[in-house]
Design a protein around this motif. Sequence first.
Motif, PDB file in Angstrom:
ATOM      1  N   ASP A  19      14.262  52.886  20.754  1.00 32.71           N
ATOM      2  CA  ASP A  19      14.204  52.727  22.068  1.00 32.71           C
ATOM      3  C   ASP A  19      12.421  53.094  22.812  1.00 32.71           C
ATOM      4  O   ASP A  19      12.166  52.983  23.799  1.00 32.71           O
ATOM      5  N   TRP A  20      11.704  53.594  21.752  1.00 30.00           N
ATOM      6  CA  TRP A  20      10.314  53.664  22.076  1.00 30.00           C
ATOM      7  C   TRP A  20       9.714  52.449  21.876  1.00 30.00           C
ATOM      8  O   TRP A  20       8.381  52.337  22.083  1.00 30.00           O
ATOM      9  N   LEU A  21       9.855  51.434  21.522  1.00 32.94           N
ATOM     10  CA  LEU A  21       9.571  50.108  21.107  1.00 32.94           C
ATOM     11  C   LEU A  21       9.009  49.282  22.529  1.00 32.94           C
ATOM     12  O   LEU A  21       9.842  48.536  23.110  1.00 32.94           O
ATOM     13  N   ALA A  22       7.800  49.661  23.155  1.00 30.16           N
ATOM     14  CA  ALA A  22       7.390  49.213  24.480  1.00 30.16           C
ATOM     15  C   ALA A  22       5.777  49.514  24.390  1.00 30.16           C
ATOM     16  O   ALA A  22       5.317  50.152  23.731  1.00 30.16           O
ATOM     17  N   GLY A  23       5.343  48.567  25.147  1.00 29.96           N
ATOM     18  CA  GLY A  23       3.700  48.694  25.185  1.00 29.96           C
ATOM     19  C   GLY A  23       3.292  49.775  26.340  1.00 29.96           C
ATOM     20  O   GLY A  23       4.160  50.830  26.668  1.00 29.96           O
ATOM     21  N   GLN A  24       2.147  50.158  26.429  1.00 25.64           N
ATOM     22  CA  GLN A  24       1.563  51.260  27.175  1.00 25.64           C
ATOM     23  C   GLN A  24       1.827  51.368  28.783  1.00 25.64           C
ATOM     24  O   GLN A  24       2.046  52.180  29.556  1.00 25.64           O
ATOM     25  N   ASP A  25       2.268  50.113  29.088  1.00 24.38           N
ATOM     26  CA  ASP A  25       2.390  49.958  30.670  1.00 24.38           C
ATOM     27  C   ASP A  25       3.856  49.443  31.020  1.00 24.38           C
ATOM     28  O   ASP A  25       3.910  48.208  30.597  1.00 24.38           O
ATOM     29  N   ASP A  26       4.813  50.110  31.270  1.00 25.57           N
ATOM     30  CA  ASP A  26       6.199  49.792  31.422  1.00 25.57           C
ATOM     31  C   ASP A  26       6.534  48.431  32.387  1.00 25.57           C
ATOM     32  O   ASP A  26       7.097  47.588  31.987  1.00 25.57           O
ATOM     33  N   LYS A 161      -3.938  40.380  17.259  1.00 24.56           N
ATOM     34  CA  LYS A 161      -3.633  40.104  18.776  1.00 24.56           C
ATOM     35  C   LYS A 161      -3.306  41.454  19.345  1.00 24.56           C
ATOM     36  O   LYS A 161      -2.690  42.422  18.658  1.00 24.56           O
ATOM     37  N   ASN A 162      -3.672  41.610  20.678  1.00 30.45           N
ATOM     38  CA  ASN A 162      -3.499  42.865  21.277  1.00 30.45           C
ATOM     39  C   ASN A 162      -2.737  42.453  22.654  1.00 30.45           C
ATOM     40  O   ASN A 162      -3.392  41.655  23.473  1.00 30.45           O
ATOM     41  N   CYS A 163      -1.700  43.201  23.025  1.00 32.48           N
ATOM     42  CA  CYS A 163      -1.215  42.850  24.593  1.00 32.48           C
ATOM     43  C   CYS A 163      -0.573  44.126  25.037  1.00 32.48           C
ATOM     44  O   CYS A 163       0.233  44.670  24.159  1.00 32.48           O
ATOM     45  N   ASN A 164      -0.956  44.627  26.089  1.00 34.28           N
ATOM     46  CA  ASN A 164      -0.270  45.955  26.615  1.00 34.28           C
ATOM     47  C   ASN A 164      -0.358  46.916  25.502  1.00 34.28           C
ATOM     48  O   ASN A 164       0.688  47.904  25.563  1.00 34.28           O
ATOM     49  N   GLY A 165      -1.363  47.296  25.002  1.00 26.66           N
ATOM     50  CA  GLY A 165      -1.529  48.190  23.935  1.00 26.66           C
ATOM     51  C   GLY A 165      -0.975  48.078  22.555  1.00 26.66           C
ATOM     52  O   GLY A 165      -0.858  48.888  21.741  1.00 26.66           O
TER      53      GLY A 165
END
Length: 185
Positions: A19-26, A161-165
């Motif tokens: 459940d922690w699989l997300a970028g830096q900005d929700d 590639k980089n997107c949202n951290g």
Amino acid sequence: MFIAMSLDGYIADREGKVDWLAGQDDGAEEENSYGAFEKGIDTVIMGWRTYHQVVTELSPERWVYDNLQSYVITHREHSSDFPAADITFVQNSPCALVRELKKREGKDIWICGGADIVRQLMGEGLIDRYHISVIPTILGGGIPLFHAMEREVKLCLAEVKNCNGIVELVYERRQVGVKEREAGI
């Protein structure tokens, strides 16, 4: 292989959760390369724990890989939780299964998880491309993606590639030269 891991190298936390699989900005829109990746594959391989997590937590209503031939490697006797989906439960070793599938016509094979399957395939040199999304989270423990191995695996960076951290790294297995082959590397 297409998989996500925490910055400290874990594919799941201590309880096996993702459940922690997300970028830096929700609130940010996430761009990812999964859609393009999926167009190049027709087969997905996963272990029992990955399968069980998909059908009980991540997508209990429908099989998310319904457009792919799916193989679940397990020692359990089991039938699909989604009878209409193309899911085959096999007791083969991951290496034997991949060798068999590579002989067939088709697109690429996706190693979805878990870590033990990845370790076995790496040990036999059966993973050609490592697509790893590094999530901006440090878990401090959990299920590591990479375990100790008998030999090193040399890779070549193909894309970043980089997107949202989230940093997506694509590595390909390096072509082994004559010296390495003679030395058994």
